[in-house]
Design an enzyme around this catalytic site. Structure first.
Site, PDB file in Angstrom:
ATOM      1  N   TRP A   5       7.874   6.470  -6.396  1.00 33.74           N
ATOM      2  CA  TRP A   5       6.404   5.517  -6.762  1.00 33.74           C
ATOM      3  C   TRP A   5       4.958   5.967  -6.974  1.00 33.74           C
ATOM      4  O   TRP A   5       4.226   5.923  -7.720  1.00 33.74           O
ATOM      5  CB  TRP A   5       6.456   3.962  -6.722  1.00 33.74           C
ATOM      6  N   ASP A  34      -0.828   0.977  -3.010  1.00 33.94           N
ATOM      7  CA  ASP A  34       0.237  -0.090  -3.756  1.00 33.94           C
ATOM      8  C   ASP A  34       1.040  -0.494  -2.716  1.00 33.94           C
ATOM      9  O   ASP A  34       1.839   0.530  -1.982  1.00 33.94           O
ATOM     10  CB  ASP A  34       0.608   1.217  -4.201  1.00 33.94           C
ATOM     11  N   LYS A  68       8.374  -9.027  -4.394  1.00 29.51           N
ATOM     12  CA  LYS A  68       9.174  -8.736  -3.666  1.00 29.51           C
ATOM     13  C   LYS A  68       9.579  -9.557  -2.412  1.00 29.51           C
ATOM     14  O   LYS A  68      10.152 -10.280  -1.961  1.00 29.51           O
ATOM     15  CB  LYS A  68       8.711  -7.232  -3.302  1.00 29.51           C
TER      16      LYS A  68
END
Length: 366
Positions: free
Chosen positions: A109, A178, A202
């Site tokens: 990511w 992030d 999440k």
């Protein structure tokens, strides 16, 4: 709803996202969709500029500020879309003309964030974990961050490989993170960051909403070519109501924040995270069949990723786990293996069931 709740009590969803929700939050969502307050119109159908929805947004922001101890000089913004949209919007919003950004690349990511940033502005690597196969965090003393960089970007937790930052350095430039997969799973020093962003699917509800926590001095008028709807400054000025917010996702985040606050807050969530992940890592480390490649001190408490030493057993492992009520344990599509996501809503009983299954599976296939 009774049937769904009964199934939830016996089955566990280890998906990396959208993740499982607590039963009571799911029931509250159902009520919110159908029940109307005194005005006769469900909040989901009320104008986003009306008093009812504005109160919901204010309450949600207040809960987030309290849980994370967000300093008063930070804006809390509710943006549409996921964290991936911010990969391109970050340099367009935070960099002044001629500025560059630095990126710590530690896995799937963070690499995507770096590649996307390079499309919009000058960006360079502060450090990379490629030399270790992204199994360890590069120590902050080795980061190379130019003094004139507009920001340094990190991914606090790599969901694909299970690599997590355990500490955040104080830098001479704004630190941007992030935190999609581990926001509100542990206390964080918000004052060390210029900006934190996280999608909500999440630990904070359902997809469609991205939380932005931005230090006010980093906000400035949108550059030419940046649509107003994607400007952090415009969002702040309009109190995240430049256009219609994702109302259902916002309500779900509100309920999740209440749920976290009612269970001891972020400190209690961190303790539960450590307990759940410890049980699973202990099982892996004591096994001859399962192997986790991540360095011990960098292992994630929310995404436990591991492999089977015999590749031929991976498919039956996943199939038998599904039949045992342990769902979505397959690893990231680009990385393979097994991944158990242990977000805030995952009960300790779910991990105990998984550990029991893993030990029985190894015994059968010794």
């Amino acid at each position: 709803m009774a049937c769904i709740c009964s199934e939830r009590a016996e089955r566990y969803n280890f998906a990396a996202g959208p993740a499982m929700l607590p039963t009571e939050v799911r029931l509250q969502l159902a009520d919110w969709l159908t029940q109307a307050p005194a005005c006769g119109v469900p909040l989901l159908e009320q104008p986003f500029t009306g008093a009812g929805f504005r109160q919901l947004m204010d309450e949600t922001e207040g809960l987030l500020r309290t849980l994370l101890a967000i300093p008063p000089d930070y804006e809390v913004l509710f943006a549409q879309g996921g964290a991936s949209a911010q990969f391109g919007l970050l340099p367009l919003n935070l960099l002044a003309a001629g500025q560059s950004a630095a990126y710590l690349v530690t896995g799937h990511w963070s690499r995507k964030a770096f590649i996307e940033a390079c499309r919009h502005a000058p960006a360079r690597l502060a450090a990379s974990g490629e030399a270790t196969g992204y199994t360890a965090m590069p120590p902050s003393r080795d980061w190379q961050v130019p003094a004139d960089a507009g920001y340094c970007h990190v991914t606090s937790n790599e969901t694909g490989s299970g690599l997590q930052m355990q500490a955040f350095p104080e830098l001479a430039v704004p630190l941007v993170a992030d935190m999609t997969s581990d926001l509100l799973t542990r206390p964080i020093p918000v004052e060390r960051f210029g900006m934190i962003y996280a999608s909500t699917q999440k630990n904070l509800g359902v997809p469609g909403l991205c939380l932005l926590i931005v230090r006010r001095d980093l906000l400035h008028a949108p550059r030419a070519g940046l649509p107003s709807a994607f400007s952090y400054q415009v969002l702040a000025e309009q109190h995240s109501r430049f256009n219609t917010p994702p109302t259902l996702a916002l309500y779900c985040t509100n309920r999740m924040l209440h749920w976290i606050a009612g269970r001891g807050g972020v400190t209690a969530m961190a303790q539960r995270c450590r307990e759940r992940s410890r049980q699973l890592y202990d099982c892996i480390d004591a096994s001859g069949l399962y192997r986790c490649a991540i360095r011990h001190e960098d292992r994630s408490t929310v995404n436990v990723c591991f492999e089977l030493t015999d590749d031929s057993l991976l498919a039956p492992f996943l199939q038998q786990a599904e039949r045992s009520g342990l769902h979505n344990l397959q690893g990231h599509s680009a990385l393979g293996g097994v991944r158990a996501s242990l977000y805030n809503a995952m009960p300790v009983e779910g991990v105990a069931r998984l550990v029991s299954f893993m030990r029985a599976f190894e015994k059968r296939n010794a």
